[in-house]
Motif scaffolding. Structure first.
Motif, mmCIF file in Angstrom:
data_model
loop_
_atom_site.group_PDB
_atom_site.id
_atom_site.type_symbol
_atom_site.label_atom_id
_atom_site.label_comp_id
_atom_site.label_asym_id
_atom_site.label_seq_id
_atom_site.Cartn_x
_atom_site.Cartn_y
_atom_site.Cartn_z
ATOM 1 N N ALA A 365 -40.385 41.019 40.081
ATOM 2 C CA ALA A 365 -39.384 40.436 40.370
ATOM 3 C C ALA A 365 -38.872 38.980 41.140
ATOM 4 O O ALA A 365 -38.241 38.609 41.011
ATOM 5 N N GLY A 366 -39.046 39.007 42.182
ATOM 6 C CA GLY A 366 -39.389 37.912 43.114
ATOM 7 C C GLY A 366 -40.136 36.700 42.786
ATOM 8 O O GLY A 366 -39.526 35.583 42.405
ATOM 9 N N PHE A 367 -41.277 36.998 42.403
ATOM 10 C CA PHE A 367 -42.354 36.180 41.724
ATOM 11 C C PHE A 367 -41.092 35.240 40.780
ATOM 12 O O PHE A 367 -41.328 34.349 40.086
ATOM 13 N N GLY A 368 -41.076 36.620 39.450
ATOM 14 C CA GLY A 368 -40.870 35.933 38.067
ATOM 15 C C GLY A 368 -38.805 35.191 38.475
ATOM 16 O O GLY A 368 -39.265 34.703 37.258
ATOM 17 N N GLY A 369 -38.745 35.275 38.461
ATOM 18 C CA GLY A 369 -37.089 34.392 38.836
ATOM 19 C C GLY A 369 -36.734 33.531 39.780
ATOM 20 O O GLY A 369 -36.428 32.426 39.267
ATOM 21 N N LEU A 370 -37.593 33.266 40.753
ATOM 22 C CA LEU A 370 -37.918 31.839 40.980
ATOM 23 C C LEU A 370 -39.005 31.209 40.936
ATOM 24 O O LEU A 370 -38.954 29.435 40.441
ATOM 25 N N THR A 371 -40.285 31.768 40.076
ATOM 26 C CA THR A 371 -41.115 30.936 38.891
ATOM 27 C C THR A 371 -40.132 30.024 37.760
ATOM 28 O O THR A 371 -40.568 28.961 37.537
ATOM 29 N N GLY A 372 -39.512 30.723 37.276
ATOM 30 C CA GLY A 372 -39.181 30.570 35.461
ATOM 31 C C GLY A 372 -38.497 29.328 36.862
ATOM 32 O O GLY A 372 -38.129 28.337 35.962
ATOM 33 N N ALA A 373 -36.993 29.176 37.772
ATOM 34 C CA ALA A 373 -36.324 28.440 38.419
ATOM 35 C C ALA A 373 -37.306 26.941 38.209
ATOM 36 O O ALA A 373 -37.260 26.377 37.981
ATOM 37 N N ALA A 374 -38.729 27.110 39.361
ATOM 38 C CA ALA A 374 -39.729 26.004 39.648
ATOM 39 C C ALA A 374 -39.908 25.567 37.776
ATOM 40 O O ALA A 374 -39.327 23.912 38.587
ATOM 41 N N LEU A 375 -40.814 26.034 37.446
ATOM 42 C CA LEU A 375 -40.776 25.967 36.066
ATOM 43 C C LEU A 375 -39.819 24.843 34.695
ATOM 44 O O LEU A 375 -40.347 24.156 35.021
#
Length: 423
Positions: A365-375
């Motif tokens: 959950a944390g990784f997915g949200g932050l990864t989407g925003a960073a990408l």
């Protein structure tokens, strides 16, 4: 005997209480920090990520519940921890305004306690459901408990929002105190006596946590399911922080319109969950594996359509609602599969297994949200805005397709309960 429908609904009240407290921390306090206190958005974002990160302790909580053979006390203790953390997080708001360093320290401690409380209560609750729910009722049980969590979130957000105006720090503390105290009291009433009335597997022989985890990790199905949970939940949460900005930047939605779109998406999630609960448990249509695969593939198709919506002149809201529908279908079927697989374990360590998968979900959950925003930030530096968001949605769709392929390979084609006549 196994859990009755009334007992399943009672346990669902615990999920509603979990959602009621957590939504205050992730929504109301988030807004107060950014708007009323004019703090950087990264601060509440980090605190929410912290509460997810702390949930890596879920396997430990599951192990404790397995060893003690009394999951009721851990459900109640976890809710009490969550309520204490919620009160601390609310108390930190006025401190952040007057004594920032002290307020930040209290916030860090409070959100860590919130993560511990969610891990302890949520993991023990799922372990109890996994061991005491009849196999053919598990999809419906997963649907009921998660829908009740959504109901708890919605009801709390609406009610707290009405009573918060006109805002004051004192009013905030009163509202949070009432909600937290009520959640603990309702949890005690909801779970009291249930565990004694159902047939639960005997507690496993005492074993060190490390040894128990090693045995579970040696189980190929449990290990593969952990990978599936992480992969699929990464895809599930990747759009969380970018879908509303996409609507605003590409389709010129106002804040109110994008918020309404988000609400419509949750409506789609609700319908997808209800469909799986009714079809898989009530009508005995399809296996959990089939519903997981269909939900993942449907989510991928909708993400492709959303990525090209501006180019193909497609209406965004219906696509987002459909995405929510397939997300809900996949999510509740995956939760039902988790309960199924945990209950089939021969080592009698359902809590530890559920804890392992819960930790994988929290990290995703944390990784997915932050990864989407960073990408998206990275892609916007290289591509036009619409193409940048579209590229990330297409990447997310690819992960959903990979998740569907993994689910098709590692999950049983049909739960045993659906093959046994008369069960």
């Amino acid at each position: 005997m196994t859990l009755s429908w009334v007992q399943i609904f009672r346990l669902g009240l615990v999920q509603a209480c979990l959602g009621a407290i957590v939504v205050l921390m992730t929504s109301t306090l988030n807004r107060l920090m950014v708007v009323e206190l004019a703090l950087p958005v990264v601060l509440p974002g980090f605190l929410v990520a912290l509460h997810y990160g702390v949930q890596i302790t879920r396997p430990n909580w599951g192990h404790l519940a397995d060893q003690g053979g009394n999951r009721t006390r851990w459900i109640i203790a976890g809710m009490a921890l969550l309520a204490l953390g919620g009160l601390g997080a609310a108390a930190a708001i006025p401190l952040l305004e007057s004594h920032f360093g002290l307020g930040l320290a209290l916030s860090l401690l409070a959100y860590a306690v919130i993560g511990l409380g969610v891990g302890a209560s949520g993991t023990s609750l799922l372990a109890l459901l996994a061991t005491a729910t009849a196999e053919h009722r598990r999809p419906a049980a997963a649907t009921i408990t998660w829908l009740m969590m959504i109901a708890g979130i919605a009801l709390t957000a609406i009610t707290a929002g009405k009573f918060l105006d006109p805002y004051s720090h004192a009013r905030l503390m009163v509202i949070v105190a009432i909600i937290c105290t009520g959640a603990v009291a309702l949890t005690i009433l909801a779970v009291w006596g249930i565990e004694r009335r159902v047939v639960i597997r005997p507690a496993p022989p005492p074993v060190r946590f490390r040894d128990g985890m090693r045995d579970i990790w040696a189980d190929t199905r449990a290990r593969n399911f952990t990978f599936f949970v992480f992969l699929s939940m990464t895809a599930y949460f990747m759009q969380e922080l970018i879908l509303e900005p996409y609507a605003g930047l590409v389709f010129n939605y106002t804040p109110g319109q994008s918020t309404q779109m988000s609400g419509a998406q949750n409506g789609g999630v609700f319908l997808g969950m209800v469909l799986v609960g009714v079809a898989a448990s009530g009508l005995r249509l399809g296996s959990l594996r089939a519903w997981v695969v269909a939900g993942c593939i449907g989510s991928a198709v909708m993400l492709v359509a959303i990525a090209g919506a501006s180019l193909w002149v497609l209406p965004l809201v219906p696509l987002v609602v459909a995405l929510g529908f397939f997300n809900g279908m996949f999510a509740v079927a995956a939760i039902g599969s988790m309960m199924q697989l945990a209950g089939e374990g021969q080592d009698k360590r359902e809590g530890t297994r559920v804890g392992l998968w819960g930790a994988s979900q929290a990290i995703a959950a944390g990784f997915g949200g932050l990864t989407g925003a960073a990408l998206v930030d990275l892609a916007r530096s290289l591509l036009p805005v619409a193409d940048a968001f579209g590229a990330v949605f297409l990447f997310q769709a690819t992960i959903f397709i990979a998740s569907a392929a993994l689910a098709a390979r590692i999950m049983s084609p049909r739960p045993r309960a659906l093959m046994v006549p008369g069960e």
